[in-house]
Design a protein around this motif. Structure first.
Motif, PDB file in Angstrom:
ATOM      1  N   VAL A 110      -7.886  -1.773   1.839  1.00  0.00           N
ATOM      2  CA  VAL A 110      -7.263  -0.455   1.765  1.00  0.00           C
ATOM      3  C   VAL A 110      -8.370   0.577   1.973  1.00  0.00           C
ATOM      4  O   VAL A 110      -9.362   0.581   1.243  1.00  0.00           O
ATOM      5  CB  VAL A 110      -6.569  -0.242   0.400  1.00  0.00           C
ATOM      6  CG1 VAL A 110      -5.981   1.155   0.315  1.00  0.00           C
ATOM      7  CG2 VAL A 110      -5.498  -1.291   0.184  1.00  0.00           C
ATOM      8  N   ILE A 117      -4.533   6.979   0.692  1.00  0.00           N
ATOM      9  CA  ILE A 117      -4.702   5.856   1.611  1.00  0.00           C
ATOM     10  C   ILE A 117      -4.618   6.343   3.048  1.00  0.00           C
ATOM     11  O   ILE A 117      -3.636   6.974   3.444  1.00  0.00           O
ATOM     12  CB  ILE A 117      -3.644   4.774   1.347  1.00  0.00           C
ATOM     13  CG1 ILE A 117      -3.854   4.171  -0.040  1.00  0.00           C
ATOM     14  CG2 ILE A 117      -3.698   3.690   2.411  1.00  0.00           C
ATOM     15  CD1 ILE A 117      -2.837   3.134  -0.425  1.00  0.00           C
ATOM     16  N   ALA A 142       0.920  -0.316  -0.669  1.00  0.00           N
ATOM     17  CA  ALA A 142      -0.276  -1.033  -1.117  1.00  0.00           C
ATOM     18  C   ALA A 142      -0.009  -1.780  -2.420  1.00  0.00           C
ATOM     19  O   ALA A 142      -0.422  -2.933  -2.575  1.00  0.00           O
ATOM     20  CB  ALA A 142      -1.435  -0.059  -1.294  1.00  0.00           C
ATOM     21  N   LYS A 146      -0.243  -5.706  -2.760  1.00  0.00           N
ATOM     22  CA  LYS A 146      -1.251  -6.194  -3.711  1.00  0.00           C
ATOM     23  C   LYS A 146      -0.649  -7.189  -4.696  1.00  0.00           C
ATOM     24  O   LYS A 146      -1.293  -8.174  -5.065  1.00  0.00           O
ATOM     25  CB  LYS A 146      -1.867  -5.023  -4.472  1.00  0.00           C
ATOM     26  CG  LYS A 146      -2.961  -5.434  -5.424  1.00  0.00           C
ATOM     27  CD  LYS A 146      -3.577  -4.242  -6.109  1.00  0.00           C
ATOM     28  CE  LYS A 146      -4.738  -4.679  -6.989  1.00  0.00           C
ATOM     29  NZ  LYS A 146      -5.373  -3.526  -7.626  1.00  0.00           N
ATOM     30  N   TRP A 154      -8.062  -9.080  -1.908  1.00  0.00           N
ATOM     31  CA  TRP A 154      -7.766  -7.651  -1.946  1.00  0.00           C
ATOM     32  C   TRP A 154      -9.044  -6.850  -2.093  1.00  0.00           C
ATOM     33  O   TRP A 154      -9.855  -7.081  -2.989  1.00  0.00           O
ATOM     34  CB  TRP A 154      -6.842  -7.366  -3.124  1.00  0.00           C
ATOM     35  CG  TRP A 154      -6.365  -5.950  -3.155  1.00  0.00           C
ATOM     36  CD1 TRP A 154      -6.899  -4.913  -3.871  1.00  0.00           C
ATOM     37  CD2 TRP A 154      -5.276  -5.403  -2.428  1.00  0.00           C
ATOM     38  NE1 TRP A 154      -6.214  -3.768  -3.641  1.00  0.00           N
ATOM     39  CE2 TRP A 154      -5.202  -4.033  -2.755  1.00  0.00           C
ATOM     40  CE3 TRP A 154      -4.354  -5.927  -1.530  1.00  0.00           C
ATOM     41  CZ2 TRP A 154      -4.239  -3.202  -2.211  1.00  0.00           C
ATOM     42  CZ3 TRP A 154      -3.396  -5.097  -0.997  1.00  0.00           C
ATOM     43  CH2 TRP A 154      -3.349  -3.753  -1.338  1.00  0.00           C
ATOM     44  N   ASP A 156     -10.129  -2.691  -2.144  1.00  0.00           N
ATOM     45  CA  ASP A 156      -9.682  -1.292  -2.128  1.00  0.00           C
ATOM     46  C   ASP A 156     -10.886  -0.392  -2.042  1.00  0.00           C
ATOM     47  O   ASP A 156     -11.627  -0.234  -3.013  1.00  0.00           O
ATOM     48  CB  ASP A 156      -8.848  -0.997  -3.375  1.00  0.00           C
ATOM     49  CG  ASP A 156      -8.061   0.290  -3.259  1.00  0.00           C
ATOM     50  OD1 ASP A 156      -8.343   1.102  -2.359  1.00  0.00           O
ATOM     51  OD2 ASP A 156      -7.133   0.484  -4.067  1.00  0.00           O
TER      52      ASP A 156
END
Length: 157
Positions: A110, A117, A142, A146, A154, A156
């Motif tokens: 992300v 985002i 997201a 997730k 994952w 971010d």
């Protein structure tokens, strides 16, 4: 449309931003062409006709291609959506449907800009990528994705 699926569509803000960027590019191209015409008239030995017409021609063709691509994109996203199911993500455009199983996802990244985002990059196990951007409620998208991929996959930013 399946009621158990989370559905996401392209936002009108994203379409407006794309249209604005196409118009900005056309305006900058017009300014470049005007500058070249002025330079050709003022300094004809340095900025000769060959240079002038090659730049004007390139700018014209590039903007024409950009406009056609934008029109095609706008036409295609009118009936595009993503549906996130417990085991897969379905990409639907018109009559076309393709699915990506969560087992085929190697990583999800992300990317944030100013706290929101910008886009979500999905890397598949075959090293191909899928970029998700411009959808309504990217934060919810997201969060839904997730919850369905392993935490080790994952990232971010």
């Amino acid at each position: 449309m399946n009621p158990s699926a989370e559905t996401f569509t392209i936002s009108t803000e994203s379409l407006r931003d794309r249209r604005r960027n196409v118009l900005r590019g056309a305006l900058l191209s017009l300014l470049l062409a005007i500058l070249m015409v002025w330079a050709n008239r003022r300094y004809p030995q340095t900025y000769n006709d060959v240079l002038l017409w090659s730049i004007v021609g390139f700018v014209f063709v590039a903007n024409l291609v950009n406009a056609f691509r934008h029109i095609r994109y706008v036409r295609r996203v009118q009936d595009h959506r993503i549906e996130v199911y417990p085991g897969s993500i379905a990409f639907l455009t018109g009559g076309d449907r393709s699915e990506l199983s969560f087992q085929d996802i190697a990583a999800v990244r992300v990317y944030r800009a100013r706290g929101t985002i910008g886009h979500i990059q999905i890397q598949r196990t075959d090293h191909r990528g899928i970029r998700l951007e411009g959808y309504r409620d990217m934060e919810r998208m997201a969060a839904v994705i997730k919850g369905r991929v392993p935490a080790a996959h994952w990232v971010d930013n």
